[in-house]
Design an enzyme around this catalytic site. Structure first.
Site, mmCIF file in Angstrom:
data_model
loop_
_atom_site.group_PDB
_atom_site.id
_atom_site.type_symbol
_atom_site.label_atom_id
_atom_site.label_comp_id
_atom_site.label_asym_id
_atom_site.label_seq_id
_atom_site.Cartn_x
_atom_site.Cartn_y
_atom_site.Cartn_z
ATOM 1 N N TYR A 38 0.839 -1.188 0.000
ATOM 2 C CA TYR A 38 0.000 0.000 0.000
ATOM 3 C C TYR A 38 0.881 1.248 0.000
ATOM 4 C CZ TYR A 38 -3.398 3.422 1.698
ATOM 5 O OH TYR A 38 -4.195 4.521 1.846
ATOM 6 N N ASP A 39 1.919 1.224 0.829
ATOM 7 C CA ASP A 39 2.825 2.370 0.914
ATOM 8 C C ASP A 39 3.474 2.656 -0.435
ATOM 9 O OD1 ASP A 39 2.180 2.622 3.517
ATOM 10 O OD2 ASP A 39 4.030 1.764 4.313
ATOM 11 N N SER A 84 -28.921 25.855 18.350
ATOM 12 C CA SER A 84 -28.776 24.924 19.474
ATOM 13 C C SER A 84 -30.165 24.332 19.768
ATOM 14 C CB SER A 84 -28.192 25.629 20.679
ATOM 15 O OG SER A 84 -28.963 26.756 20.953
ATOM 16 N N LEU A 85 -30.255 23.532 20.791
ATOM 17 C CA LEU A 85 -31.520 22.823 21.034
ATOM 18 C C LEU A 85 -32.101 23.152 22.410
ATOM 19 C CD1 LEU A 85 -30.393 19.316 19.733
ATOM 20 C CD2 LEU A 85 -32.192 20.702 18.698
ATOM 21 N N GLU A 116 -33.086 10.618 17.051
ATOM 22 C CA GLU A 116 -31.683 10.240 16.840
ATOM 23 C C GLU A 116 -30.967 10.391 18.170
ATOM 24 O OE1 GLU A 116 -30.326 13.286 14.137
ATOM 25 O OE2 GLU A 116 -32.094 13.001 12.897
ATOM 26 N N LYS A 118 -28.359 11.843 20.712
ATOM 27 C CA LYS A 118 -27.618 13.107 20.756
ATOM 28 C C LYS A 118 -26.155 12.750 20.973
ATOM 29 C CE LYS A 118 -27.816 17.782 22.562
ATOM 30 N NZ LYS A 118 -26.416 17.994 22.809
ATOM 31 N N ASP A 120 -22.241 12.942 21.497
ATOM 32 C CA ASP A 120 -21.448 13.866 22.298
ATOM 33 C C ASP A 120 -20.072 14.083 21.671
ATOM 34 O OD1 ASP A 120 -20.982 15.566 24.309
ATOM 35 O OD2 ASP A 120 -20.718 14.063 25.874
ATOM 36 N N ARG A 139 -18.825 24.463 14.451
ATOM 37 C CA ARG A 139 -20.025 25.240 14.716
ATOM 38 C C ARG A 139 -19.678 26.628 15.237
ATOM 39 N NH1 ARG A 139 -23.181 26.187 19.261
ATOM 40 N NH2 ARG A 139 -25.393 26.448 18.833
ATOM 41 N N TYR A 228 -20.607 11.418 11.903
ATOM 42 C CA TYR A 228 -21.979 10.985 11.696
ATOM 43 C C TYR A 228 -22.770 12.164 11.135
ATOM 44 C CZ TYR A 228 -21.939 6.537 14.291
ATOM 45 O OH TYR A 228 -21.741 5.247 14.691
ATOM 46 N N LYS A 294 -36.881 15.356 16.378
ATOM 47 C CA LYS A 294 -37.132 16.383 15.366
ATOM 48 C C LYS A 294 -38.481 16.128 14.695
ATOM 49 C CE LYS A 294 -32.175 16.483 14.424
ATOM 50 N NZ LYS A 294 -31.068 16.120 13.532
ATOM 51 N N LYS A 318 -32.513 14.944 27.441
ATOM 52 C CA LYS A 318 -31.217 14.573 28.018
ATOM 53 C C LYS A 318 -31.370 13.468 29.056
ATOM 54 C CE LYS A 318 -28.076 17.726 28.063
ATOM 55 N NZ LYS A 318 -26.769 17.940 27.448
ATOM 56 N N CYS A 412 3.791 -6.959 47.776
ATOM 57 C CA CYS A 412 2.933 -7.201 46.612
ATOM 58 C C CYS A 412 1.847 -8.221 46.960
ATOM 59 C CB CYS A 412 3.782 -7.704 45.453
ATOM 60 S SG CYS A 412 2.799 -8.312 44.077
ATOM 61 N N CYS A 415 2.753 -11.634 44.949
ATOM 62 C CA CYS A 415 3.929 -12.477 45.182
ATOM 63 C C CYS A 415 4.625 -12.218 46.510
ATOM 64 C CB CYS A 415 4.923 -12.309 44.041
ATOM 65 S SG CYS A 415 5.676 -10.672 44.026
ATOM 66 N N CYS A 430 5.718 -3.360 42.161
ATOM 67 C CA CYS A 430 6.393 -4.599 42.534
ATOM 68 C C CYS A 430 7.394 -4.862 41.417
ATOM 69 C CB CYS A 430 5.366 -5.732 42.610
ATOM 70 S SG CYS A 430 6.121 -7.368 42.518
ATOM 71 N N CYS A 435 6.663 -12.206 39.264
ATOM 72 C CA CYS A 435 5.381 -12.050 39.976
ATOM 73 C C CYS A 435 4.229 -12.612 39.124
ATOM 74 C CB CYS A 435 5.176 -10.578 40.270
ATOM 75 S SG CYS A 435 3.552 -10.139 40.855
HETATM 76 S S1 IVH Z 1 -29.556 18.658 15.169
HETATM 77 C C1 IVH Z 1 -31.416 22.543 15.089
HETATM 78 N N1 IVH Z 1 -28.954 16.168 15.688
HETATM 79 O O1 IVH Z 1 -26.438 19.015 19.656
HETATM 80 C C2 IVH Z 1 -30.837 21.224 15.166
HETATM 81 N N2 IVH Z 1 -27.755 17.884 16.821
HETATM 82 O O2 IVH Z 1 -27.645 21.552 20.897
HETATM 83 C C3 IVH Z 1 -29.529 21.232 15.829
HETATM 84 N N3 IVH Z 1 -26.057 17.064 18.351
HETATM 85 O O3 IVH Z 1 -24.434 21.538 18.389
HETATM 86 C C4 IVH Z 1 -28.689 20.128 15.499
HETATM 87 N N4 IVH Z 1 -26.375 14.924 17.971
HETATM 88 O O4 IVH Z 1 -23.534 19.233 18.203
HETATM 89 C C5 IVH Z 1 -28.697 17.463 15.950
HETATM 90 N N5 IVH Z 1 -28.520 13.930 16.045
HETATM 91 C C6 IVH Z 1 -28.254 15.210 16.289
HETATM 92 C C7 IVH Z 1 -27.256 15.602 17.205
HETATM 93 C C8 IVH Z 1 -27.045 16.965 17.450
HETATM 94 C C9 IVH Z 1 -25.669 15.813 18.644
HETATM 95 C C10 IVH Z 1 -25.484 18.279 18.958
HETATM 96 C C11 IVH Z 1 -24.899 19.226 17.946
HETATM 97 C C12 IVH Z 1 -25.437 20.589 18.274
HETATM 98 C C13 IVH Z 1 -26.112 20.388 19.582
HETATM 99 C C14 IVH Z 1 -27.380 21.196 19.612
#
Ligand code: IVH
Length: 668
Positions: A38-39, A84-85, A116, A118, A120, A139, A228, A294, A318, A412, A415, A430, A435
């Site tokens: 591959y290299d 944000s949510l 979906e 959430k 992290d 973001r 993702y 959503k 959450k 230890c 042993c 140890c 051991c």
């Molecule tokens: S949708 C308006 N889908 O959550 C919709 N966000 O608080 C906003 N996040 O900064 C994004 N998984 O980093 C969406 N399946 C998902 C998510 C997701 C994680 C995070 C994303 C965003 C934060 C919103």
């Protein structure tokens, strides 16, 4: 001059071959050709690209290896703000959200949602123009983020181009999603960081963020990130009327989408899904902190709109706080492979974020004293970053006077040899090479993936082999006879035969695997590879001097000393001799990709580096490169230090590649 057709054809073939292998390797973990081959393909690709920069394809695999380090990230204004949510933490609160949605849509019917996990990690946006990935950004504050295009291109789960039909239909496509690091990859990465004497990351999220926000994208390329996808930013695409269909579309285009997604109707099914996800959470190889719900239909999303930077059509449910109380039933001391003795609290089992926890490491004496923890104490535990349960604090008010203090053992527990806490170290160790507890761990480590990779030899069998006296040190593995194996509990003829074959195969492992398998204190997979590359031959490494070792990037004084100590030990030397006698190959090692990066190349140096120019000149020359005094069209690289001079301007004019000291060390 036009590029010869023959070269163009070869270039195209190379791209196809490399892409196919990448896919086999990264998607299915099943490469079809050896790394060295591959290299060779990759080197040839880079060579053609260097000679004919005008034909470099925007989606060439060379884009995956990272680019020149940046002085800083440019900022990118998101065409559509990244929102944000709103958050809810109970079914009641989610029902309120659902009621508001119904009011907004003026309907009494149950709402169709896509749910979906959430994830992290960190949110990013990818912009594809005419099907080619052009810009990728973080973001940031939602309005503006950082341009991390080069870094995102190194992530294999991000397509560099989309299918021709989609490219035509959507000349502009903005895709959003989350960059994360799997828990398993995070643990491995931290092992590597520790072996390189670098501070480990606190959790996978930090590791993902730290890896993505690197000015040197070559570092990002080396980190196990995945992406993702979770949406397209403009929801006015007629063919895709819903979030769910968008996800299926993204999947078809080669994006990774999360497998826990579902389309559900009404509060009860969403709530049931949330409970199921809570149950599944501990078994997932990535961290999630809740579920995103959503409204599925875009027409309804548009009608609902947004309020104070969060959509009215989505919500994050959450998971509850992940701390809980329990009782310390005992404190035991466990002995690891390198003899480190770790205090471990045995807990009254409790469920925390869906998993039963009954042990928590107390790390070392200092941490134990800082907590002031005793047997019988009531403690608060937390699953830190969801990976490792941790004792946060002792609830002293709950003491009744029957608690028993503990201190680190003088001998230890395995042993009985006296333990030592070396100066400057937090750990008790140890140092008895014989051991048994260490032997089990050493053998397990020796046979693990990334080391000698002996299939079938796991923790359980390692324990059996040591406890029955069949194996005392790793070399003994190569002298196991079938009749002896058959005396072990649960060992049948077939299993024994498979094990012996796996042992036989492992005799052909490459040098980095062998070095890593030895379990030299502090030498993990990365350091092992560095050492194999540097020395090429095992015996050269075994004879290396201190100065030689610490001159290697990534090998500090502690590691150098540890390597010397290892080879100075006669028991270790005997074991290695025994492995050789049994037929373990210890083949010499040469990494094609690394050596040609410098070999035959001309360097010029400018600015102040961490060591004299002469030092770097010697390094480059020892790898087959040349160093010249001024920049010309023949210069391949300009090594740039602090406050560079006019050479930098010349190099920029001549489009000479700029390289930092750190990058040079990586090439070396
Ligand atoms: S949708 C308006 N889908 O959550 C919709 N966000 O608080 C906003 N996040 O900064 C994004 N998984 O980093 C969406 N399946 C998902 C998510 C997701 C994680 C995070 C994303 C965003 C934060 C919103």
């Amino acid at each position: 001059m036009a590029v010869p057709e023959r070269i163009i054809q070869e270039y195209k073939t190379l791209i196809t071959q490399i892409r196919q292998n990448d896919e086999l390797y990264y998607k299915y973990d099943r490469p079809q050709i050896p790394d060295a081959e591959y290299d060779i393909l990759f080197d040839r690709l880079l060579k053609i690209e260097n000679a004919h920069p005008e034909i470099v394809a925007p989606d060439s695999p060379s884009q995956r290896v990272g680019a020149q380090p940046l002085p800083e990230f440019k900022s990118v204004t998101h065409r559509i703000r990244m929102l944000s949510l709103q958050k809810v933490t109970s079914k009641e609160e989610f029902s309120d959200f659902d009621r508001r949605v119904k009011e907004g849509l003026e309907t009494g019917h149950d709402i169709e949602y896509t749910v979906e996990p959430k994830l992290d990690g960190l949110a990013v946006e990818l912009i594809y123009e005419n099907g080619i990935l052009k810009v990728g950004s973080t973001r940031g504050d939602g309005a503006r983020g950082e341009d991390v295009t080069q870094n995102l291109k190194t992530i294999r789960s991000i397509p560099l181009r989309l299918s021709p039909s989609v490219s035509q239909k959507f000349p502009l496509l903005e895709i959003r999603g989350e960059v994360i690091m799997r828990k398993s990859a995070f643990i491995k990465l931290n092992d590597r960081m520790i072996a390189q004497n670098q501070p480990p990351f606190a959790n996978p999220r930090n590791a993902a963020a730290g890896s993505l926000r690197q000015l040197n994208s070559k570092i990002t390329a080396d980190r196990p990130l995945i992406f993702y996808a979770y949406g397209i930013s403009s929801n006015d695409i007629p063919d895709l009327p819903t979030q769910y269909e968008t996800m299926m579309f993204l999947k078809d285009e080669g994006f990774l989408i999360n497998e826990q997604i579902a389309k559900l109707i009404g509060i009860d099914s969403v709530s049931a899904h949330f409970s199921a996800l809570t149950e599944k959470r501990p078994g997932l190889d990535y961290e999630i902190d809740g579920m995103v719900i959503k409204v599925n239909k875009y027409a309804e999303q548009i009608k609902l709109g947004e309020i104070s930077r969060a959509p009215r059509w989505a919500v994050a449910w959450k998971f509850a706080a992940e701390e809980t109380e329990t009782i310390v039933k005992d404190i035991i001391f466990s002995v690891g492979r390198t003899g480190i003795i770790t205090p471990v609290a045995k807990l009254e089992p409790v469920r925390i974020s869906g998993v039963t926890v009954s042990n928590a490491s107390l790390h070392n004496e200092d941490e134990m004293l800082a907590l002031d923890i005793m047997i019988g104490d009531t403690v608060i535990i937390r699953r830190a970053g969801d990976v490792i349960p941790e004792v946060m604090e002792v609830i002293k008010e709950k003491r009744n006077g029957n608690e028993k203090p503990v201190s680190m053992p003088k001998t230890c527990p395995s042993c009985g040899t006296s333990t030592v806490r070396p100066e400057g170290s937090a750990a008790h160790r140890c140092f008895n090479a014989a051991c048994p507890a260490q032997a089990i761990e050493r053998i397990f480590h020796f046979a693990a993936k990334g080391a000698m990779d002996i299939e079938g030899l796991g923790e359980k069998l390692a324990t059996q082999l040591v406890e029955t006296g069949l194996v005392k040190n790793p070399a003994d593995i190569y002298y196991l006879a079938k009749d002896k194996l058959l005396t072990l509990e649960l060992m049948g003829d077939k299993k024994a035969q498979n094990l012996l074959s796996a042992i036989e195969i492992s005799k052909n492992r490459e040098l980095p695997n062998i070095i890593s398998a030895l379990g030299i204190f502090g030498v993990g997979e990365t350091a092992a590879k560095t050492l194999a590359e540097k020395f090429g031959e095992f015996d050269k490494l075994a004879r290396a001097q201190y100065d030689e070792l610490i001159s290697i990037e990534g090998i500090g004084p502690t590691l150098a000393q540890s390597i010397l100590d290892y080879f100075a030990n006669s028991g270790n030397r005997e074991m290695i001799a025994k492995m050789k006698k049994a037929g373990v190959g210890f083949p010499s090692y040469k990494s094609a990709r690394k050596s040609t990066a410098i070999n035959g190349k001309t360097f010029v140096i400018t600015g102040t580096l961490s060591n004299s120019r002469d030092h770097f000149k010697k390094l480059i020359e020892s790898a087959g490169g040349k160093v010249s005094g001024s920049v010309s069209s023949k210069t391949d690289y300009l090594l740039v230090g602090d406050t560079p001079g006019s050479k930098l301007d010349n190099a920029k004019k001549l489009r000479v590649k700029l390289i930092s000291e750190e990058e040079l060390m990586r090439l070396l």
